[in-house]
Design an enzyme around this catalytic site. Structure first.
Site, PDB file in Angstrom:
ATOM      1  N   HIS A  91       0.878  -1.315   0.020  1.00  0.00           N
ATOM      2  CA  HIS A  91      -0.122  -0.228  -0.074  1.00  0.00           C
ATOM      3  C   HIS A  91       0.684   1.341   0.001  1.00  0.00           C
ATOM      4  O   HIS A  91       1.977   1.315   0.366  1.00  0.00           O
ATOM      5  CB  HIS A  91      -0.972   0.035   1.260  1.00  0.00           C
ATOM      6  CG  HIS A  91       0.073   0.063   2.591  1.00  0.00           C
ATOM      7  ND1 HIS A  91       0.553   1.234   3.025  1.00  0.00           N
ATOM      8  CD2 HIS A  91       0.339  -0.892   3.145  1.00  0.00           C
ATOM      9  CE1 HIS A  91       1.124   0.794   4.150  1.00  0.00           C
ATOM     10  NE2 HIS A  91       1.087  -0.519   4.209  1.00  0.00           N
ATOM     11  N   ARG A 140      -5.993   0.741   3.864  1.00  0.00           N
ATOM     12  CA  ARG A 140      -5.126   1.258   2.946  1.00  0.00           C
ATOM     13  C   ARG A 140      -4.653   0.325   1.785  1.00  0.00           C
ATOM     14  O   ARG A 140      -4.178   0.935   0.651  1.00  0.00           O
ATOM     15  CB  ARG A 140      -3.714   1.243   4.171  1.00  0.00           C
ATOM     16  CG  ARG A 140      -3.198   0.276   4.811  1.00  0.00           C
ATOM     17  CD  ARG A 140      -2.172   0.602   5.890  1.00  0.00           C
ATOM     18  NE  ARG A 140      -1.494  -0.354   6.629  1.00  0.00           N
ATOM     19  CZ  ARG A 140      -1.967  -1.003   7.660  1.00  0.00           C
ATOM     20  NH1 ARG A 140      -3.181  -0.668   8.120  1.00  0.00           N
ATOM     21  NH2 ARG A 140      -1.251  -1.799   8.332  1.00  0.00           N
ATOM     22  N   GLU A 194      -1.462  -6.923   7.499  1.00  0.00           N
ATOM     23  CA  GLU A 194       0.048  -6.545   7.903  1.00  0.00           C
ATOM     24  C   GLU A 194       0.142  -7.614   9.132  1.00  0.00           C
ATOM     25  O   GLU A 194      -0.893  -8.146   9.943  1.00  0.00           O
ATOM     26  CB  GLU A 194       0.041  -5.191   8.501  1.00  0.00           C
ATOM     27  CG  GLU A 194       1.407  -5.023   9.053  1.00  0.00           C
ATOM     28  CD  GLU A 194       2.633  -5.442   8.116  1.00  0.00           C
ATOM     29  OE1 GLU A 194       2.789  -6.364   7.955  1.00  0.00           O
ATOM     30  OE2 GLU A 194       3.137  -4.221   7.475  1.00  0.00           O
ATOM     31  N   HIS A 264       0.753  -5.592   2.290  1.00  0.00           N
ATOM     32  CA  HIS A 264       1.401  -4.944   3.305  1.00  0.00           C
ATOM     33  C   HIS A 264       2.947  -5.258   3.339  1.00  0.00           C
ATOM     34  O   HIS A 264       3.339  -6.215   2.918  1.00  0.00           O
ATOM     35  CB  HIS A 264       0.845  -5.180   4.827  1.00  0.00           C
ATOM     36  CG  HIS A 264      -0.525  -4.960   4.789  1.00  0.00           C
ATOM     37  ND1 HIS A 264      -1.095  -3.508   5.394  1.00  0.00           N
ATOM     38  CD2 HIS A 264      -1.743  -5.414   4.488  1.00  0.00           C
ATOM     39  CE1 HIS A 264      -2.279  -3.241   5.057  1.00  0.00           C
ATOM     40  NE2 HIS A 264      -2.706  -4.748   4.592  1.00  0.00           N
TER      41      HIS A 264
HETATM   42  O1  LIG Z   1       3.025  -2.109  10.527  1.00  0.00           O
HETATM   43  C1  LIG Z   1       3.831  -1.174  10.416  1.00  0.00           C
HETATM   44  O2  LIG Z   1       4.296  -0.664  11.086  1.00  0.00           O
HETATM   45  C2  LIG Z   1       4.485  -0.823   8.693  1.00  0.00           C
HETATM   46  O3  LIG Z   1       3.373  -1.088   7.800  1.00  0.00           O
HETATM   47  C3  LIG Z   1       5.454  -2.144   8.745  1.00  0.00           C
HETATM   48  O4  LIG Z   1       6.455  -2.018   9.711  1.00  0.00           O
HETATM   49  P1  LIG Z   1       7.768  -2.587   9.553  1.00  0.00           P
HETATM   50  O5  LIG Z   1       8.549  -1.276   8.505  1.00  0.00           O
HETATM   51  O6  LIG Z   1       8.534  -2.370  10.840  1.00  0.00           O
HETATM   52  O7  LIG Z   1       8.013  -3.687   9.127  1.00  0.00           O
END
Ligand SMILES: O=C(O)[C@H](O)COP(=O)(O)O
Length: 336
Positions: A91, A140, A194, A264
């Protein structure tokens, strides 16, 4: 040849300290966009073992050359082909990406910049066929898919399918075959969400690193099997996301459908780990930027990594495969 292509792509992905799918002129993106990948062992013996990529030298193309008909309009006769394309896209920037907060399963919308990224991504894939779209259950990824599709030259309308109850199904039924033909089903799945960031959700990433130490936070964010407090590790996320991908997405590809998956950073990292056969060590340095589409060709049961489409220019899309070049020609002739 395709086996070699997969190995080459894999070699490329493990070749730098930090592998970013960022579309901003990384060597990998440039090389794959130009389809000038280096055959493993063709220029630097031992390069695979060492995780090195040859910068230049005797490069060989990993796909059949694309010969277009001389009138440039393409051969429109449908050809049976087992080849299909798979686009993966993280996203665009969310409002919590902007604030540098751990987001995980909190359902946060895009920022204006995220909207722009999604539109830009749509331009980059506007000549690539898409028959079915999978998104996570989160706004998202759905916003990103919809905004990207607004740019597609085929102008089919993406429509979210609602199968949660019989009533939802019957109330959203389309009664025209023609209209159905001009639509693209969008299937939403929580399994593509995610990774659940547990007690980190809503915390500022920098403040968390200051409090718990950079190494600890890096382990929570990037290691394969260490979960953040009361959250999911990448391994746990892969358990649902990769299983879903194998059970629900791959059958469409096998049936010759062209698929886009909008999801994600970590659900896609786990899927890419599976597609590119990365080890749990190699996946640590796999980074995905927001709003960058990534193209794979699925052929004879193998996923061939094709980098990030660079845009609607002729050279980029004609280079990927003969089928994509033909599709592009069909679009060209439709607007003439
Ligand atoms: O969920 C989150 O905070 C981000 O979308 C991805 O996190 P990361 O960069 O720690 O993998």
């Amino acid at each position: 040849m395709y086996r070699m292509a997969a190995a080459t792509s894999h070699n490329a992905i493990v070749s730098t300290q930090s592998h970013r799918w960022n579309g901003k002129n990384s060597r990998l993106d440039k090389r794959t966009a130009n389809v000038r990948l280096v055959s493993v062992g063709s220029c630097c013996p031992g390069s695979r073992k060492l995780g090195l990529v040859c910068a230049s030298g005797s490069q060989s193309s990993v796909i059949d050359p694309v010969h277009l008909p001389s009138n440039g309009k393409g051969d429109h006769s449908p050809k049976k082909s087992s080849e299909s394309s798979l686009i993966l896209i993280r996203h665009g920037e969310s409002m919590w990406n902007e604030k540098n907060l751990f987001t995980g399963c909190v359902d946060v919308p895009l920022t204006p910049k995220g909207v722009e990224e999604a539109i830009e991504a749509g331009k980059r894939i506007c000549n690539i066929p898409i028959d079915v779209i999978f998104t996570s259950a989160m706004i998202r990824s759905q916003m990103t898919a919809m905004l990207a599709m607004m740019q597609h030259r085929r102008k089919k309308v993406p429509i979210i399918t609602h199968k949660e109850s019989e009533q939802a199904q019957s109330w959203s039924k389309i009664y025209s075959e023609d209209t159905k033909e001009q639509s693209i089903p969008v299937i939403t799945a929580w399994q593509l969400n995610e990774r659940m960031y547990g007690e980190l959700q809503g915390l500022n990433k920098q403040e968390t690193a200051d409090r718990f130490g950079k190494e600890q936070v890096h382990e929570w964010r990037r290691s394969y099997d260490t979960p953040p407090p009361n959250g999911e590790s990448l391994e746990m996320c892969a358990d649902r996301a990769v299983s879903y991908f194998k059970d629900q997405v791959v059958p469409h590809l096998t049936a010759g459908k062209h698929v886009m998956v909008a999801a994600h950073a970590n659900s896609l990292r786990s899927i890419i780990m599976h597609l590119d056969k990365l080890t749990s060590q190699e996946v640590i340095s796999l980074e995905l930027s927001t709003g960058i589409p990534m193209l794979y060709i699925f052929k004879e049961g193998e996923f061939i990594r094709r980098g990030s489409p660079v845009g609607p220019s002729e050279a980029s899309v004609y280079a990927y495969t003969r089928n994509l070049a033909t599709y592009r020609n069909t679009l060209d002739s439709m607007v003439q």
